[in-house]
Enzyme design. Structure first.
Site, PDB file in Angstrom:
ATOM      1  N   LYS A 155       0.615  -1.502   0.386  1.00 13.94           N
ATOM      2  CA  LYS A 155      -0.063   0.030   0.092  1.00 13.94           C
ATOM      3  C   LYS A 155       0.780   1.526  -0.159  1.00 13.94           C
ATOM      4  CE  LYS A 155      -0.845   0.515   4.909  1.00 13.94           C
ATOM      5  NZ  LYS A 155      -1.953   0.672   5.524  1.00 13.94           N
ATOM      6  N   ARG A 156       2.125   1.002   0.654  1.00 15.19           N
ATOM      7  CA  ARG A 156       3.633   2.267   0.481  1.00 15.19           C
ATOM      8  C   ARG A 156       3.200   2.471  -0.943  1.00 15.19           C
ATOM      9  NH1 ARG A 156       6.863   3.589   4.363  1.00 15.19           N
ATOM     10  NH2 ARG A 156       6.757   1.596   5.328  1.00 15.19           N
ATOM     11  N   GLY A 157       3.276   2.494  -2.154  1.00 15.30           N
ATOM     12  CA  GLY A 157       3.728   3.010  -3.145  1.00 15.30           C
ATOM     13  C   GLY A 157       4.763   2.560  -3.822  1.00 15.30           C
ATOM     14  N   THR A 165       9.348  -0.417   5.929  1.00 14.73           N
ATOM     15  CA  THR A 165      10.787   0.169   6.642  1.00 14.73           C
ATOM     16  C   THR A 165      11.715   0.691   6.269  1.00 14.73           C
ATOM     17  OG1 THR A 165       8.365   0.078   7.942  1.00 14.73           O
ATOM     18  CG2 THR A 165      10.839   0.239   8.981  1.00 14.73           C
ATOM     19  N   GLY A 169       4.201  -5.721   8.558  1.00 14.74           N
ATOM     20  CA  GLY A 169       5.589  -5.870   9.443  1.00 14.74           C
ATOM     21  C   GLY A 169       5.060  -4.590  11.198  1.00 14.74           C
ATOM     22  N   SER A 170       5.490  -3.330  10.687  1.00 11.29           N
ATOM     23  CA  SER A 170       5.680  -3.183  12.276  1.00 11.29           C
ATOM     24  C   SER A 170       5.153  -1.767  12.096  1.00 11.29           C
ATOM     25  CB  SER A 170       6.640  -3.253  13.071  1.00 11.29           C
ATOM     26  OG  SER A 170       8.078  -2.911  12.807  1.00 11.29           O
ATOM     27  N   GLU A 204      16.738   6.735  29.365  1.00 14.38           N
ATOM     28  CA  GLU A 204      16.897   5.790  28.844  1.00 14.38           C
ATOM     29  C   GLU A 204      16.090   4.744  30.296  1.00 14.38           C
ATOM     30  OE1 GLU A 204      17.278   2.530  27.041  1.00 14.38           O
ATOM     31  OE2 GLU A 204      16.227   1.728  28.374  1.00 14.38           O
ATOM     32  N   HIS A 244      16.492  -8.965   8.581  1.00 14.97           N
ATOM     33  CA  HIS A 244      17.996  -9.950   7.770  1.00 14.97           C
ATOM     34  C   HIS A 244      16.574 -10.820   8.417  1.00 14.97           C
ATOM     35  CE1 HIS A 244      20.011  -7.830  11.268  1.00 14.97           C
ATOM     36  NE2 HIS A 244      20.134  -9.557  11.830  1.00 14.97           N
ATOM     37  N   HIS A 280      46.637 -10.226   7.230  1.00 16.89           N
ATOM     38  CA  HIS A 280      47.283  -9.400   7.569  1.00 16.89           C
ATOM     39  C   HIS A 280      47.377  -8.146   6.499  1.00 16.89           C
ATOM     40  CE1 HIS A 280      49.715  -7.664  10.431  1.00 16.89           C
ATOM     41  NE2 HIS A 280      50.320  -7.240   9.656  1.00 16.89           N
TER      42      HIS A 280
END
Lengths: 133, 509
Positions: free
Chosen positions: B75-77, B82, B186-187, B245, B365, B488
Site C-alpha cells: 500500500k505504500r506505493g 520500512t 511489518g511494524s 533510557e 535480515h 594481515h
C-alpha cells in the site's frame, strides 16, 4: 628415513589431537520424515500454541466445529440460549401473524434501503441532465 | 452515458440507513448496483503476499523463482517497506555521511590533512539519502518483473479465508484469491503516551531521518539501537543530544552489559549526554521548546528537559490494522503479534505470517530468512531459520554487533563458559587507521569450547559479525576460528585473536 617416519608420525598425532567441531554437511536435502503437525514457533515467548490451533488446522470440518458466526457453527454444541444455540425450526415460523407487518427499518442493517443523496435524485428525475449541465 | 456516470457513485455508497429518503429507485436494483465494484476477477494465485517490505518482497521473489503464481500487495506505493524507505537504508546513508562530515571537521589534522572551510549542506545530504533509497526500491521492482511477480499497489483486507479485497491506490478495488496467503505487514513505531507525533518536532525514526534543519537541541526517548543511531547522526551534525533510557544500560535487549557500558562511554565522549535509569513522565509541546518531565526510574529526582526536537524511539509494535483479521477469525497476542507455529502457519494453515508482525526480533535480515523458509515450507515442506544465530548491529561509530548469547544470559542459565577478549588498540589495522576504540569478546562453552556468543564493539563490527554468525551456525569452537588463517593486516585479525584468547592465549596482547 627414520627421521621422516618420526616426523610423519608426529604430524599425524598432532592432527589426531584436534577434530574441528565444524562438520561438512554437504548438499542440503529435504529430510525424508518431517513432522508437520503444528508445534510452538521457536521464537514464541510462550511454550505452547493456543488451544484452537492444533484442532482447527487439520480439516475444514474440525475448523467448523470451532468456528463462530452469529454463535457456534458446530452442531454438536448444546443449546445454551445464545443466538444459534437453537435450530430455526424449533423457534417456530418467522412469518408475521395475520394483521401484523414488519417494517424494513426493523430488519438487520443489510436489509435497509441504501441511502441516496439529493443530487442523485435530481439526476434520475432529470434524466441525468443535472450531471452534464 | 448516465449509467456510466451513476454507477461509480452508487457503487461506492455506504449502506447507512436514511429512512427519510423517498424510494425513487427500487431497493432491489440499488442493492444490485451496490454489489457492483471495479473488481477485475483475477485467476487464483498460488500465493498472495500482503506487504511488500523486506519480508514480503523477498518471499515474492523467492516464490517467483520457485515457479509459483504470486501476487504481492503493497500500500505504500513503493516496495521495500520500512527498511528501504524509512528505516535501515536511509538511516545508514545519514550515518555514513554524517560520520564523514564529523571526521572532516574533527579528525583530519592528526592524519596530515588540512581542510579549509567545511560546511554542511543538509538538503544535499538528504537528497543523497533519497537517491540511495530510490535506487534500491526501483531495483526491487525490477526483480519483481524479472521473477514474474504480480505487483498490486493497494490496501489489502481479508474478505474470506482465501480471498483478499484490495483498495487500489489508483482508485477502485479488486479481489484476489490465493491458495496460500502470506501476511508480512511489518511494524510501526510505538507512540509514547501523552506525546503527539507530528514528525516535525516530535518525531519517530521516520521523521528523524527527514528533519529540515539541524535542531539546536534534541532529546531521544529510548536508548535502543534506533535511538542511538539517530542520536549519533544529529549529534555529529551539530545538535546537542540527550538520550533518556528507562533501563540501566543502553543498546536494548541482547547487548552484552560490558559492551553496552563501553558503547555508552565512547558515545558520551562524542558529545551525547545520557540519562539512564530515567523515565519520562510527560511532555508539553505548546511552547517554542518541547518540555519533557523526567525523573529517576525508581522515583526521586525530577527534572525538565527542553529541546527543539524529541525523538520517540521506545520500540516498534506489529502492524496488522485494517487487515480484517476478524473476518477470518485470526487473532493477535497481547503484544499485537500474530500467533504462528513452527512452519509460520496460523490456525488457518494456508495463511502464514513472517517478519515484524509475528514472533522474534524485528530485524530485516530475520524477516528475509523467514521469507525464504516460508516459501520453502510451501514448495518443499521444509525450511530453515536458526533463531539462535541472528546477528544484531548498531551502526554508530564505533559499530556494535553481536550474535548468540551474552554474559548475562549465560549466567542466568548457569552455563559455564570461557571468555576471550581482544582490544582493537592491539590490532595493527585499527592502529594504522587511527581507529582503535573497542574490542572483540567471544564466549565459549567451558567444556566443549563451542562458541555461544560473540560481541564486538569497534570499527566495522557490523561486517565482522558475519564470521561470528557463520561460526555459530555451524557449531564452531573458538579453536576452529583461531586456527583459521586471517589476512594481515585486517581488523578481522582481532576476531581471530579473541578466539585464541578464548581457548588459549592471544599472541598480540
Amino acid at each position: 628415513m627414520f627421521a621422516t617416519k618420526v616426523l610423519r608420525a608426529s604430524a599425524a598425532a598432532a592432527h589426531a589431537e584436534r577434530t574441528p567441531m565444524i562438520k561438512f554437511l554437504g548438499k542440503r536435502s529435504v529430510p525424508a520424515n518431517i513432522d508437520h503437525t503444528p508445534h510452538v514457533h521457536p521464537a514464541s515467548p510462550t511454550s505452547e500454541l493456543p488451544k484452537d490451533f492444533t484442532s482447527s488446522s487439520t480439516s475444514f470440518s474440525s475448523y467448523r466445529q470451532q468456528a463462530q458466526q452469529h454463535g457456534p457453527l458446530g452442531r454438536s454444541r448444546p443449546a445454551d440460549g445464545s443466538i444459534g444455540g437453537h435450530s430455526g425450526h424449533s423457534l417456530g415460523p418467522v412469518t408475521p401473524a395475520k394483521g401484523e407487518y414488519f417494517d424494513r427499518s426493523e430488519l438487520p442493517a443489510r436489509f435497509h434501503r441504501t441511502p441516496i443523496d439529493l443530487s442523485e435524485i435530481d439526476a434520475i428525475e432529470t434524466g441525468g441532465a443535472t450531471l452534464v449541465c | 452515458m448516465l449509467r456510466s456516470l451513476l454507477v461509480p457513485r452508487v457503487a461506492a455508497r455506504s449502506f447507512k440507513q436514511s429512512s427519510s429518503l423517498p424510494s425513487v429507485v427500487a431497493p432491489a436494483s440499488i442493492a444490485r448496483l451496490s454489489r457492483r465494484s471495479y473488481a477485475t476477477e483475477t485467476e487464483q494465485q498460488d500465493l498472495v503476499i500482503i506487504g511488500g517490505g523486506v519480508a514480503g518482497y523477498v518471499a515474492a521473489i523467492k516464490a517467483g523463482q520457485e515457479g509459483l503464481k504470486v501476487t504481492c500487495i503493497e500500500k505504500r506505493g513503493v516496495l521495500g517497506g520500512t527498511c528501504l524507505n524509512v528505516g535501515c537504508i536511509p538511516s545508514k546513508a545519514l550515518l555514513n555521511n554524517s560520520h564523514l562530515y564529523h571526521q572532516i571537521l574533527h579528525d583530519t589534522k592528526a592524519r596530515g590533512i588540512d581542510v579549509g572551510d567545511v560546511k554542511l549542506n543538509l538538503t544535499q545530504m538528504m537528497k543523497s539519502k533519497d537517491t540511495a533509497v530510490a535506487g534500491l526500491t526501483k531495483g526491487v521492482e525490477f526483480l519483481f518483473k524479472k521473477n514474474n511477480v504480480n505487483y498490486v499497489k493497494g490496501t489489502a483486507s481479508f474478505t474470506g479465508e482465501h480471498e483478499v479485497k484490495v483498495n487500489l491506490s489508483e482508485g477502485g478495488e479488486t479481489s484476489i484469491t490465493g491458495k496460500n496467503i502470506l501476511i508480512a505487514t511489518g511494524s510501526e513505531a510505538t507512540p509514547f503516551p501523552g506525546l503527539e507525533i507530528d514528525e516535525k518536532r516530535i518525531v519517530t525514526s521516520t521523521g528523524a531521518i527527514a528533519l529540515e534543519k539541524v535542531p539546536e537541541t534534541m532529546t531521544v526517548i529510548g536508548g535502543g539501537i534506533i535511538g542511538l543511531e539517530m542520536a549519533s547522526v544529529w549529534s555529529r551534525l551539530g545538535a546537542k543530544v540527550t538520550v533518556v533510557e528507562f533501563l540501566g544500560q543502553i543498546g536494548g535487549p541482547g547487548m552484552d552489559a560490558e559492551i553496552a557500558k563501553s558503547a555508552q562511554k565512547i558515545l558520551k565522549k562524542q558529545g551525547i549526554e545520557f540519562k539512564v535509569n530515567t523515565k519520562v513522565m510527560g511532555g508539553d509541546a505548546s511552547g517554542e521548546k518541547i518540555k519533557l518531565e523526567v525523573e529517576a526510574a525508581k522515583g526521586g529526582k525530577q527534572e525538565t528537559l527542553e529541546s527543539d526536537v524529541v525523538l520517540v524511539a521506545i520500540g516498534r509494535r506489529p502492524y496488522t490494522a485494517g487487515l480484517g483479521l476478524e473476518n477470518i477469525g485470526l487473532e493477535t497476542d497481547d503484544k499485537g503479534r500474530m500467533v504462528i507455529d513452527q512452519e509460520y502457519r496460523t490456525k488457518l494453515p494456508h495463511i502464514r505470517v513472517i517478519g515484524d508482525c509475528t514472533f522474534g526480533p524485528m530485524l530485516a535480515h530475520k524477516a528475509e530468512e523467514e521469507a525464504v523458509a516460508a516459501i520453502e515450507y510451501i514448495t518443499k515442506g521444509h525450511g530453515h531459520v536458526n533463531y539462535g544465530a541472528i546477528p544484531s548491529v548498531m551502526y554508530t561509530h564505533p559499530e556494535v554487533a553481536w550474535v548468540g548469547q551474552n554474559e548475562q544470559e549465560l549466567k542466568a542459565s548457569e552455563t559455564k563458559y570461557n571468555i576471550g577478549t581482544f582490544p582493537f588498540s592491539a590490532n595493527s589495522r585499527a592502529k594504522t587507521n587511527l581507529d582503535t576504540e573497542g574490542m572483540v569478546k567471544i564466549l565459549a562453552d567451558a567444556e566443549t569450547d563451542r562458541i555461544l556468543g560473540i560481541h564486538i564493539i569497534g570499527p566495522n563490527a557490523g561486517e565482522m559479525i558475519a564470521e561470528g554468525t557463520l561460526a555459530l551456525e555451524y557449531g564452531a569452537s573458538s579453536e576452529d576460528v583461531a586456527r583459521t588463517c586471517h589476512a594481515h593486516p585486517t581488523l578481522a585479525e582481532a576476531f581471530k585473536e579473541a578466539a585464541m584468547a578464548t581457548y588459549s592465549k592471544a599472541v598480540h596482547f
